[in-house]
Design an enzyme around this catalytic site. Structure first.
Site, mmCIF file in Angstrom:
data_model
loop_
_atom_site.group_PDB
_atom_site.id
_atom_site.type_symbol
_atom_site.label_atom_id
_atom_site.label_comp_id
_atom_site.label_asym_id
_atom_site.label_seq_id
_atom_site.Cartn_x
_atom_site.Cartn_y
_atom_site.Cartn_z
ATOM 1 N N GLY A 11 42.565 18.561 30.555
ATOM 2 C CA GLY A 11 43.293 17.394 30.092
ATOM 3 C C GLY A 11 44.701 17.586 30.480
ATOM 4 O O GLY A 11 44.746 18.267 31.374
ATOM 5 N N GLY A 14 46.420 21.121 30.985
ATOM 6 C CA GLY A 14 45.447 21.727 31.840
ATOM 7 C C GLY A 14 45.995 21.383 33.446
ATOM 8 O O GLY A 14 46.207 21.971 34.136
ATOM 9 N N ASN A 101 46.433 24.824 21.275
ATOM 10 C CA ASN A 101 47.059 24.623 19.998
ATOM 11 C C ASN A 101 46.295 25.390 18.867
ATOM 12 O O ASN A 101 45.195 25.605 18.968
ATOM 13 C CB ASN A 101 46.849 23.066 19.767
ATOM 14 C CG ASN A 101 47.984 22.255 20.284
ATOM 15 O OD1 ASN A 101 49.046 22.905 20.485
ATOM 16 N ND2 ASN A 101 47.817 20.924 20.189
ATOM 17 N N LYS A 180 55.205 27.494 16.261
ATOM 18 C CA LYS A 180 54.610 26.407 16.904
ATOM 19 C C LYS A 180 53.732 26.137 15.635
ATOM 20 O O LYS A 180 53.526 24.775 15.287
ATOM 21 C CB LYS A 180 53.921 26.323 17.936
ATOM 22 C CG LYS A 180 53.347 25.308 18.756
ATOM 23 C CD LYS A 180 53.263 25.154 20.034
ATOM 24 C CE LYS A 180 52.500 23.910 20.636
ATOM 25 N NZ LYS A 180 52.438 22.648 19.858
ATOM 26 N N ASN A 184 53.787 22.513 13.521
ATOM 27 C CA ASN A 184 52.681 21.637 13.599
ATOM 28 C C ASN A 184 51.973 21.197 12.259
ATOM 29 O O ASN A 184 51.540 20.280 11.939
ATOM 30 C CB ASN A 184 51.515 21.996 14.616
ATOM 31 C CG ASN A 184 51.791 21.732 15.838
ATOM 32 O OD1 ASN A 184 51.669 22.735 16.921
ATOM 33 N ND2 ASN A 184 52.696 20.890 16.480
ATOM 34 N N ASN A 188 52.276 17.457 12.148
ATOM 35 C CA ASN A 188 50.966 16.687 12.483
ATOM 36 C C ASN A 188 49.808 16.156 11.584
ATOM 37 O O ASN A 188 49.467 14.839 11.540
ATOM 38 C CB ASN A 188 49.937 17.741 13.713
ATOM 39 C CG ASN A 188 50.461 18.034 14.760
ATOM 40 O OD1 ASN A 188 51.798 18.104 15.001
ATOM 41 N ND2 ASN A 188 49.875 18.306 15.691
ATOM 42 N N ASN A 198 55.974 10.528 15.141
ATOM 43 C CA ASN A 198 56.949 11.892 14.667
ATOM 44 C C ASN A 198 58.181 11.361 13.881
ATOM 45 O O ASN A 198 58.566 11.640 12.764
ATOM 46 C CB ASN A 198 57.033 12.540 15.620
ATOM 47 C CG ASN A 198 55.830 13.322 16.326
ATOM 48 O OD1 ASN A 198 54.936 12.955 15.664
ATOM 49 N ND2 ASN A 198 55.826 14.089 17.112
ATOM 50 N N SER A 251 49.566 14.831 18.660
ATOM 51 C CA SER A 251 48.317 14.942 19.135
ATOM 52 C C SER A 251 47.201 14.871 17.803
ATOM 53 O O SER A 251 46.103 14.159 18.426
ATOM 54 C CB SER A 251 48.149 16.553 19.782
ATOM 55 O OG SER A 251 48.577 17.456 18.784
HETATM 56 O O1 KPL Z 1 53.045 19.717 18.929
HETATM 57 C C1 KPL Z 1 52.932 18.637 18.762
HETATM 58 C C2 KPL Z 1 51.804 17.811 18.525
HETATM 59 O O2 KPL Z 1 52.023 16.783 18.616
HETATM 60 O O3 KPL Z 1 50.665 18.451 18.704
HETATM 61 C C3 KPL Z 1 54.321 17.937 18.134
HETATM 62 C C4 KPL Z 1 55.412 19.006 18.259
HETATM 63 C C5 KPL Z 1 54.309 17.460 16.902
HETATM 64 C C6 KPL Z 1 55.038 16.932 19.112
HETATM 65 O O4 KPL Z 1 54.191 15.634 18.947
#
Ligand code: KPL
Length: 297
Positions: A11, A14, A101, A180, A184, A188, A198, A251
């Site tokens: 993606g 990567g 992630n 992180k 998230n 998210n 966001n 994401s």
């Molecule tokens: O890491 C992110 C994601 O969208 O997964 C953030 C920091 C929220 C940025 O969009």
């Protein structure tokens, strides 16, 4: 001989690192899905560094040659299967960097492939796919790599440092991953539920209140794990990320909109499993998990 990296999960992130490592003189082979029988793939990167195109060798799980260095940039829910599919090409000496992630993937892989050892990475580089093999590098960011043994950086890390700016060896990578993950967890699920950018989380007073309540719950876990500064600074850190990525569709929102599986089980799910093991209840985060699972079905 050039350093050779295989990259599974082709993606945006990567491809971004494939381009960066290739520009730093590494050989790159992409690992496609089992159904992808092409022998090469054309990747274009546009954005901050201008325009570049590479034709990378492509292999898949059917390949047999040994892999010396592997970067994993799949979606969290695909990481274990993607690595297990090529396990016959990996050895205890293979350097494997998980840049995925969420959290919990390392534990899954260690249970399935106990002979292998893993490095962990996280990046705030921003990139997205415009189409097959077409990547836009939208924002610079920081990349951190380390391992749980907190060893010193291996020799290959020098390639990463010349490949990408702001790249650090992190002796406390768990803390970086928790930071992180916590951010998230706060951003998210809400953006996916409300279908908002966001930045809107800071503009709508109800969303902002929910953000504060989520952060308060998440901070309990961070505190119990000994990440005191992360816990104290979480809310302001989340507000900073909301501001810095105001125009982003998270994401998770992108996954929900596209009807794809989300990474919720490795984001809020990991938070809740950790909370449970610490005897903590996080009702609002649990509600978020349920709502996202409902949304994605
Ligand atoms: O890491 C992110 C994601 O969208 O997964 C953030 C920091 C929220 C940025 O969009």
């Amino acid at each position: 001989m050039n350093e050779h990296w295989h990259i599974v999960g082709i993606g945006a992130i990567g491809c971004l690192f494939a381009d960066a490592l290739a520009c730093a003189g590494c050989d790159i082979t992409l690992v496609g899905r089992p159904s992808d029988s092409r022998s090469s793939a054309l990747i274009s990167i546009d954005g901050l560094g201008g325009h570049r195109q590479h034709r990378f060798e492509l292999t898949n799980a059917a390949g047999q040659s040994a892999i010396d260095r592997l970067l994993v940039t799949t979606k969290a829910q695909d990481a274990s299967t993607a690595v297990c599919d090529i396990a016959h090409r990996l050895a205890p000496t293979t350097d494997i960097v998980l840049m995925v992630n969420g959290m919990g993937i390392l534990e899954e892989l260690q249970a399935q492939l106990p002979q292998l050892s893993f490095y962990l990475g996280t990046t705030t580089q921003g990139a997205y796919r415009n189409g097959p093999g077409q990547i836009r590098h939208a924002g610079t960011g920081t990349t951190r790599i380390g391992n749980l043994a907190a060893e010193t950086a291996p020799a290959w890390f020098a390639s990463w440092q010349s490949a990408t700016e702001d790249c650090y060896w992190d002796d406390n990578i768990q803390q970086a991953l928790w930071h992180k993950l916590a951010v998230n967890c706060a951003i998210n699920p809400q953006t996916a539920m409300y279908g908002c950018l966001n930045g809107e989380l800071a503009e709508n007073s109800d969303y902002l209140k929910t953000t504060g309540l989520l952060c308060a719950e998440i901070s309990q876990v961070l505190l119990a794990l000994g990440h005191h500064t992360l816990a104290q600074e979480l809310y302001s850190s989340v507000l900073q990320v909301i501001k810095g990525t105001a125009n982003n569709r998270s994401s998770m929102l992108q996954d929900v909109t596209a009807g794809r599986a989300t990474e919720i089980n490795y984001i809020t799910g990991h938070l809740l499993r950790t909370a449970e093991s610490l005897g903590l209840e996080l009702p609002l985060n649990r509600q978020m998990l349920r709502r996202i699972i409902e949304l994605a079905h």
